[in-house]
Each structure stands twice: as structure tokens, then as C-alpha cells.
Design a protein around this motif. Structure first.
Motif, PDB file in Angstrom:
ATOM      1  N   GLU A   1     -18.454 -25.698  41.673  1.00 15.85           N
ATOM      2  CA  GLU A   1     -19.718 -25.687  40.950  1.00 15.85           C
ATOM      3  C   GLU A   1     -20.239 -27.114  40.844  1.00 15.85           C
ATOM      4  O   GLU A   1     -20.034 -27.813  39.864  1.00 15.85           O
TER       5      GLU A   1
ATOM      6  N   ALA B   1     -29.157 -20.648  40.136  1.00 16.67           N
ATOM      7  CA  ALA B   1     -29.592 -19.282  39.832  1.00 16.67           C
ATOM      8  C   ALA B   1     -29.705 -19.032  38.330  1.00 16.67           C
ATOM      9  O   ALA B   1     -30.668 -18.405  37.858  1.00 16.67           O
ATOM     10  N   VAL B   2     -28.732 -19.508  37.550  1.00 15.45           N
ATOM     11  CA  VAL B   2     -28.760 -19.280  36.100  1.00 15.45           C
ATOM     12  C   VAL B   2     -29.978 -19.964  35.489  1.00 15.45           C
ATOM     13  O   VAL B   2     -30.704 -19.369  34.678  1.00 15.45           O
ATOM     14  N   ALA B   3     -30.227 -21.204  35.879  1.00 15.58           N
ATOM     15  CA  ALA B   3     -31.387 -21.924  35.347  1.00 15.58           C
ATOM     16  C   ALA B   3     -32.689 -21.239  35.750  1.00 15.58           C
ATOM     17  O   ALA B   3     -33.614 -21.110  34.936  1.00 15.58           O
TER      18      ALA B   3
ATOM     19  N   MET C   1     -26.945 -26.822  32.969  1.00 17.36           N
ATOM     20  CA  MET C   1     -26.918 -25.365  32.954  1.00 17.36           C
ATOM     21  C   MET C   1     -26.332 -24.868  34.277  1.00 17.36           C
ATOM     22  O   MET C   1     -27.058 -24.394  35.158  1.00 17.36           O
TER      23      MET C   1
ATOM     24  N   PRO D   1     -29.198 -27.892  36.933  1.00 23.19           N
ATOM     25  CA  PRO D   1     -28.511 -26.600  37.058  1.00 23.19           C
ATOM     26  C   PRO D   1     -27.091 -26.684  37.613  1.00 23.19           C
ATOM     27  O   PRO D   1     -26.703 -25.946  38.523  1.00 23.19           O
TER      28      PRO D   1
ATOM     29  N   GLY E   1     -24.338 -22.723  37.207  1.00 25.20           N
ATOM     30  CA  GLY E   1     -24.264 -21.310  37.542  1.00 25.20           C
ATOM     31  C   GLY E   1     -25.086 -20.957  38.759  1.00 25.20           C
ATOM     32  O   GLY E   1     -26.310 -21.057  38.742  1.00 25.20           O
ATOM     33  N   GLY E   2     -24.383 -20.583  39.837  1.00 23.79           N
ATOM     34  CA  GLY E   2     -25.060 -20.078  41.026  1.00 23.79           C
ATOM     35  C   GLY E   2     -25.921 -21.092  41.750  1.00 23.79           C
ATOM     36  O   GLY E   2     -26.881 -20.719  42.420  1.00 23.79           O
TER      37      GLY E   2
ATOM     38  N   ASN F   1     -33.262 -18.074  36.512  1.00 24.28           N
ATOM     39  CA  ASN F   1     -33.452 -16.831  35.766  1.00 24.28           C
ATOM     40  C   ASN F   1     -33.767 -17.103  34.298  1.00 24.28           C
ATOM     41  O   ASN F   1     -34.569 -16.384  33.683  1.00 24.28           O
ATOM     42  N   THR F   2     -33.159 -18.142  33.738  1.00 21.60           N
ATOM     43  CA  THR F   2     -33.420 -18.490  32.340  1.00 21.60           C
ATOM     44  C   THR F   2     -34.875 -18.894  32.134  1.00 21.60           C
ATOM     45  O   THR F   2     -35.537 -18.447  31.182  1.00 21.60           O
TER      46      THR F   2
END
Length: 324
Positions: A184, A69-71, A63, A32, A65-66, A73-74
Motif C-alpha cells: 500500500e 479508490a477509497v479516497a 487515506m 490516498p 486504500g486501493g 469513493n469518499t
């Protein structure tokens, strides 16, 4: 007779490995963040360690993000039953969960699979930095907080930020006075440090080892209880320099909330058996990680205890804005 027993042992090992090899035809590990950081380290270790148990090479997918967080939520919202995918997480992911930074989802919304190693926090500067010890860096921070810019792969409230905030607090500097730049992942942080855009980086030992070996950076302190072995034996701990901060980072994996019991069991078996081998210990060492091996129900319990502990720390800094 002994030869026959060894032959049976090999057959039993193969039989135990076959369920994963037969079922996971397109295995995928989601890191992530961008390439080069701690999540990448986790997926690369899994790809090497699980190779004997999988029918195809484990593909690493990035992936960002955050800080996870993005992973998260995905996986929960779009791929909850995908038994081919595992997702890397770290102690930083759990800290963000404790603060509610993964949106509406909580620690109970995925299935925690395995922990494969421990890392430790560190503070690094460029090799040509005037700061040669942690007390020297802190002295400059106390003299003029605006003069020292910290950077790390996470926003305010992330574990890398909390490491710097703990150092500042013990030095008598309010964390609100620190200058901090969020990136990031560890790869971007390293680039900024080498480019002179920040004066110090907060991160994890494993992700900075290539730069340390290339003599491009200097580690001022590792956040372990005692000095780390091998190539890190000469690096002092924060504790021995007067800063009582110990920050281990676990590295592991989770799967989606609706992954079938059979698929979960196959992955858990592969990790458990792999981690029991001398080969795994060598691979873990090659990635500069330290012993930590849990899987299945034990891993699930550990993760939930850690989230509770991180929530307490976050509350101390006024960060737990969404109590789960």
C-alpha cells in the motif's frame, strides 16, 4: 513611474490571490496512501506552493486504500460539495479508473483540477544487491522467474505492476510467471526492499530519491525517453539498456463533483498562478518532479485522453475487466 507600475503589479497579484485566501479557511489535501509515497509528495508540494494563496496551512490527510479508490469513493459519495478539500492523484489512479477499479464511479465523477508535475517510473534494488544493471536483473528473471521477487505500491494491474510486466514481456517471460508482492504505497515498498523481502522495486523516481541519496538503494533504470538531469544524470534509461519502455507519471489534484464553480475557480486560479512562478519551479525540483503544468478545462481533457490510452494498455494484458 516604473516603481508605480511595480506597485500596481503587486496589488493586482494580491487581488488575484485574495479570493482563495478569503474562501478556503480549512484547506485539506488528501493523500490516498500511507505517508512516504508519491501521493504524499504531491500534497507536500501543494502545501508549500499554495501557501501564499491560502488563509491557513494546507493540512495533509492520509487515506490509504486501493491506490486511490477509497479516497475517490469518499469524495464522490460523502464530500461531493466540499470546497475545502483537494485530492492527489497520479497516472496510477487513472490506470485504475480505466480498469474500473474505483467501483461504480468513472473518470466523469469528479472535477479534475490541476497537474503540477511529472514523475517517471524506475526499477530499484538494494545498494548491496548483486544486480547492478537492468539486463543483469532480467537475466536472473529469465533463468528462474521464481528467484526474483518484485514489489510495488499497487496490485496486479497497477501501473507499477505493468512496468514490470512490460520488462518481462520484452525479455520473453510471461507476466503470469512473475513473482510480485503488492504493497500500500511507496513507503511500504521501500521498507520491504531494504528488509530483503523483495529483490526489486518498481515505483517512481521521486519517492525513491531520499533512499538513493542515503545510498541505501541503486536505481537500475529510469523510464524516461532520455536521461534525467541533475542528480539522476548517471542513471541509465531502460531504453538505452535495450528495453523500450517510457513511463511518465503525472501528479495532480481533483475536487468533488458538486464543488461550486466559485470554489473550483479559486483553487484553479491558485494553482495556475502558483505554477507560473519561479518559486514553484524550485519547489517542484526540490521534490524531484519534472515540468508538467495544466489546470482547469485543459487538465480535464488531458485526464480523459489518458484514461482512454490506459484502457488500451490494460486490455493488452487482459486487465480491463470493467469497460467504462
Amino acid at each position: 513611474m516604473m516603481r508605480m507600475l511595480r506597485g500596481w503589479g503587486a496589488l493586482l497579484w494580491l487581488a488575484a490571490a485574495l479570493p482563495v485566501a478569503a474562501a478556503v479557511q480549512a484547506p485539506e489535501c488528501i493523500a490516498p496512501a500511507r505517508p512516504g509515497g508519491g501521493f504524499d509528495v504531491s500534497c507536500q508540494l501543494a502545501r508549500e506552493a499554495l501557501a501564499p494563496w491560502l488563509a491557513a496551512p494546507l493540512r495533509v490527510v492520509y487515506m490509504p486504500g486501493g491506490i486511490g479508490a477509497v479516497a475517490y469513493n469518499t469524495i464522490v459519495a460523502q464530500r461531493p460539495a466540499d470546497g475545502n478539500v483537494i485530492v492527489a492523484f497520479s497516472g496510477g489512479s487513472l490506470l485504475n479508473l480505466a480498469q474500473g477499479k474505483f467501483g461504480k464511479y468513472s473518470v466523469n465523477d469528479v472535477r479534475w483540477l490541476a497537474g503540477v508535475g511529472a514523475d517517471y517510473g524506475m526499477i530499484a534494488v538494494r545498494a548491496d544487491s548483486p544486480y547492478r544493471t537492468l539486463p543483469a536483473l532480467v537475466a536472473a528473471l529469465k533463468a528462474n522467474p521464481a528467484r526474483v521477487v518484485f514489489g510495488a505500491g499497487g496490485t496486479v494491474g497497477s501501473q507499477d505492476w505493468i512496468k514490470t510486466a512490460l520488462i518481462a514481456r520484452q525479455a520473453g517471460v510471461a507476466h503470469q510467471q512473475m513473482r510480485y508482492v503488492a504493497f500500500e504505497g511507496g513507503g511500504e515498498t521501500a521498507t520491504a526492499l531494504l528488509g530483503g523481502h523483495i529483490q526489486a522495486a518498481s515505483g517512481d523516481v521521486s519517492e525513491m530519491m531520499p533512499l538513493l541519496q542515503a545510498k541505501k538503494i541503486r536505481l537500475l533504470a529510469v523510464m524516461s525517453a532520455t536521461r534525467l538531469p541533475g542528480a539522476l544524470a548517471d542513471i541509465p534509461t531502460a531504453r538505452e539498456q535495450g528495453f523500450d519502455i517510457v513511463w511518465p507519471i503525472i501528479r495532480g489534484f481533483y475536487v468533488g463533483p458538486r464543488v461550486s464553480p466559485a470554489d473550483y475557480a479559486r483553487w484553479e486560479l491558485a494553482f495556475r498562478q502558483s505554477m507560473a512562478t519561479p518559486r514553484f519551479a524550485r519547489l517542484r525540483d526540490s521534490h524531484y518532479l519534472f515540468p508538467f503544468s495544466l489546470s482547469g478545462a485543459e487538465m480535464d481533457s488531458y485526464v480523459k485522453r489518458q484514461v482512454d490510452e490506459y484502457r488500451k494498455i490494460a486490455t493488452e494484458f487482459g486487465l480491463a475487466y470493467h469497460m467504462l
